[in-house]
Design a protein around this motif. Sequence first.
Motif, PDB file in Angstrom:
ATOM      1  N   SER A   6       0.830  -1.210   0.000  1.00 42.77           N
ATOM      2  CA  SER A   6       0.000   0.000   0.000  1.00 42.77           C
ATOM      3  C   SER A   6       0.858   1.249   0.000  1.00 42.77           C
ATOM      4  O   SER A   6       0.542   2.239  -0.672  1.00 42.77           O
ATOM      5  N   ASP A   7       1.963   1.222   0.758  1.00 39.62           N
ATOM      6  CA  ASP A   7       2.866   2.373   0.777  1.00 39.62           C
ATOM      7  C   ASP A   7       3.519   2.572  -0.587  1.00 39.62           C
ATOM      8  O   ASP A   7       3.664   3.708  -1.062  1.00 39.62           O
ATOM      9  N   LEU A   8       3.919   1.467  -1.232  1.00 37.45           N
ATOM     10  CA  LEU A   8       4.546   1.568  -2.542  1.00 37.45           C
ATOM     11  C   LEU A   8       3.586   2.155  -3.569  1.00 37.45           C
ATOM     12  O   LEU A   8       3.965   2.994  -4.389  1.00 37.45           O
ATOM     13  N   LEU A   9       2.316   1.738  -3.497  1.00 35.71           N
ATOM     14  CA  LEU A   9       1.328   2.168  -4.478  1.00 35.71           C
ATOM     15  C   LEU A   9       0.571   3.422  -4.047  1.00 35.71           C
ATOM     16  O   LEU A   9      -0.323   3.886  -4.754  1.00 35.71           O
ATOM     17  N   ASN A  10       0.884   3.972  -2.865  1.00 28.89           N
ATOM     18  CA  ASN A  10       0.231   5.179  -2.356  1.00 28.89           C
ATOM     19  C   ASN A  10      -1.260   4.976  -2.094  1.00 28.89           C
ATOM     20  O   ASN A  10      -2.064   5.899  -2.238  1.00 28.89           O
ATOM     21  N   ARG A 138     -14.720  11.898  -9.534  1.00 26.89           N
ATOM     22  CA  ARG A 138     -14.844  10.789  -8.576  1.00 26.89           C
ATOM     23  C   ARG A 138     -13.800  10.853  -7.465  1.00 26.89           C
ATOM     24  O   ARG A 138     -14.044  10.448  -6.326  1.00 26.89           O
ATOM     25  N   PHE A 139     -12.603  11.360  -7.755  1.00 25.36           N
ATOM     26  CA  PHE A 139     -11.514  11.380  -6.786  1.00 25.36           C
ATOM     27  C   PHE A 139     -11.177  12.812  -6.383  1.00 25.36           C
ATOM     28  O   PHE A 139     -11.367  13.752  -7.156  1.00 25.36           O
ATOM     29  N   SER A 140     -10.657  12.965  -5.180  1.00 24.71           N
ATOM     30  CA  SER A 140     -10.288  14.283  -4.662  1.00 24.71           C
ATOM     31  C   SER A 140      -8.924  14.714  -5.204  1.00 24.71           C
ATOM     32  O   SER A 140      -8.223  13.945  -5.870  1.00 24.71           O
ATOM     33  N   SER A 141      -8.528  15.948  -4.872  1.00 22.02           N
ATOM     34  CA  SER A 141      -7.241  16.470  -5.326  1.00 22.02           C
ATOM     35  C   SER A 141      -6.086  15.639  -4.775  1.00 22.02           C
ATOM     36  O   SER A 141      -5.167  15.265  -5.509  1.00 22.02           O
ATOM     37  N   ASP A 142      -6.123  15.324  -3.489  1.00 22.42           N
ATOM     38  CA  ASP A 142      -5.055  14.516  -2.892  1.00 22.42           C
ATOM     39  C   ASP A 142      -5.013  13.132  -3.514  1.00 22.42           C
ATOM     40  O   ASP A 142      -3.931  12.598  -3.796  1.00 22.42           O
ATOM     41  N   LEU A 147      -3.008   8.744  -6.909  1.00 27.16           N
ATOM     42  CA  LEU A 147      -3.578   7.555  -7.545  1.00 27.16           C
ATOM     43  C   LEU A 147      -3.700   7.607  -9.056  1.00 27.16           C
ATOM     44  O   LEU A 147      -3.824   6.558  -9.699  1.00 27.16           O
ATOM     45  N   PHE A 148      -3.701   8.799  -9.657  1.00 34.40           N
ATOM     46  CA  PHE A 148      -3.956   8.865 -11.097  1.00 34.40           C
ATOM     47  C   PHE A 148      -2.885   8.134 -11.903  1.00 34.40           C
ATOM     48  O   PHE A 148      -3.182   7.510 -12.926  1.00 34.40           O
ATOM     49  N   ARG A 344       0.637  13.344 -17.786  1.00 39.34           N
ATOM     50  CA  ARG A 344      -0.810  13.181 -17.928  1.00 39.34           C
ATOM     51  C   ARG A 344      -1.515  13.046 -16.576  1.00 39.34           C
ATOM     52  O   ARG A 344      -2.515  13.747 -16.336  1.00 39.34           O
ATOM     53  N   PRO A 345      -1.040  12.175 -15.664  1.00 34.05           N
ATOM     54  CA  PRO A 345      -1.688  12.150 -14.344  1.00 34.05           C
ATOM     55  C   PRO A 345      -1.643  13.501 -13.641  1.00 34.05           C
ATOM     56  O   PRO A 345      -2.612  13.900 -12.985  1.00 34.05           O
ATOM     57  N   ALA A 346      -0.514  14.211 -13.755  1.00 34.72           N
ATOM     58  CA  ALA A 346      -0.409  15.529 -13.122  1.00 34.72           C
ATOM     59  C   ALA A 346      -1.379  16.516 -13.753  1.00 34.72           C
ATOM     60  O   ALA A 346      -2.057  17.286 -13.057  1.00 34.72           O
TER      61      ALA A 346
END
Length: 436
Positions: A6-10, A138-142, A147-148, A344-346
Motif C-alpha cells: 500500500s505504501d509503494l502504491l500510495n 470521482r476522486f479528490s485532489s489529494d 492515484l492517477f 498526464r496524471p499531473a
Amino acid sequence: MRGRLSDLLNLRRGEAAPVFVAGLFFFCILTALMMLRPARDALGIERGLDSVRWLFLGTAVVTLLVNPVFGGLVARLQRLHFIGATYAFFAASLVAFWALLVFAPGAVGARSGQVFYVWFSVFNLFVTMVFWALLADRFSSDQGKRLFALIAVGGTLGAIFGPWLAARLAEPLGTPTLLLIAAAFLLASIGLAAWLVHLRGDGPRTDPARPETSERIGGSALAGIRAVFASRYLMGIAGYVVIMTIVATFLYFTRLQMVAAAESDLDARTGLLGNIDMWTQVAVLVLQVTLTGHLIRRLGLGFALALLPLAMAVGFIGLAIYGSFLVLILLEAANRAIQRGITRPARETLFTVVGREDKYKAKAFIDTFVYRVGDVVGAQTEGVLGRLGLALGGLVSVVVPLALVWAALGIWLGRAQQQRAVAGPALPAIRNSRMD
C-alpha cells in the motif's frame, strides 16, 4: 506485506477497489484505441504529409462542432447517461465502419480513409477526455496526486495489449473484425463507468459536499467554452495543452517523415508504427507503478508538469545533432514515458479543483478543440519550416523557446492548483473568475 504494498502504491483504506475498477476501465479504452491507431496513421500518410496537415485542420473543425453537442448532453442527462451515450455512439460508429468494409468494400478508398482518420482522431480525444473527467469528479485532489498514475497503469497495459491483440487477430479474423472487437471494449467501458461511480469507498462518492450521481449538471451547452475564457486557471491549462500539442505534432511529423523514408509499403508502415507504439510502453509502466505518485506528492505538480517540456527540448536538440532513426525512437520513448507516466496524471489532477460543470464541459473544450488547435498550429508550422528548408534545425529554434514558456506555465499551474486545493471545494470557473 500488505502495508508495504500500500505504501509503494500510495493506497489508503478503501481506495483499492475504485483504483482497480478505474484501471480496468482505462485498460478497455486504450485497448480499443491502440488496436486501431497504427492503421489510422498508415492510412493518413497514403496521400502524403500535406494531406495529414489538412486532416488535422478538419479534425479541429469537427471537434469545435461536436463540443456544443456534448455540452448539451452534459446539461440535460445524468452523468452516467451522457457517459454511456458518448461511448455507445463511438461503438456504433465502429460497427458502421465494419459494415462498410464487409458489405461495400468497393466504396472504400482514399476519401473514406480520410474520413476514418478524422473520425478516429475525434474518437481518441473524446473517449479519453470522458474517462479523465469522470476520474476528476470521482476522486479528490489529494487522491489524484497519489492515484492517477497508478490508475493510468491500466491504460498502459491496454496500450500494450491492443497492438498485440490486433497483430494476433488481424490475419485469422480479418481487419474489419478488429473494429467489432474495439466496439466491444467500448461497451464494456460503460459498465465499468457505472461500477466506478457506485462503488463506495474513500472519495467523492461518499462526500456529502459532492452532488449525488443522479443529479444532472445542468447549465448551457456553451458553458464550458465561456468558462475557459473567464478563468485564468483554465486558460493556463489550455495554454499548456496548446504548447504540448504543438511540440508533440513536430515530433509526430518527424516520425512520419522518417517512417515514410524507411518503408514505402502500407503494410510495412503499419507494422513499423505498431512496433514503436508497443515497445515504448515499458518505461511508461515502470514510471507509473513505482515513481509518479511519490514524485508528484513530494516534489509537487509544478515539477511534474515542467519535466516534459525540458525533456522535449533536450531531445529535439539531440535529434537535430544526430538525426538517426534510433534517436527518434529514444525521443519518442522518453516523450511517452514522461507524458503518460508523469505529465498526464499531473495534468488531470489540475481538474480535481474546478467546479463539477467545468470538469466535463470546460475540460471537453480544452481536451478536444484546444488540443486540436495545437495540432493544426504545429502541423502548419512544421510544413512552413520544411518548405523553407530549415528541417530539424528550424524545429529546434522553435521548440526550445516554446519549452521554456511551457515549463514556466507548468510550474505556475502546479502552484495555482495547490492554492485552490487548500481553499476548499471549487466553484464553477465562470462564477469564480475574479478569484483566479
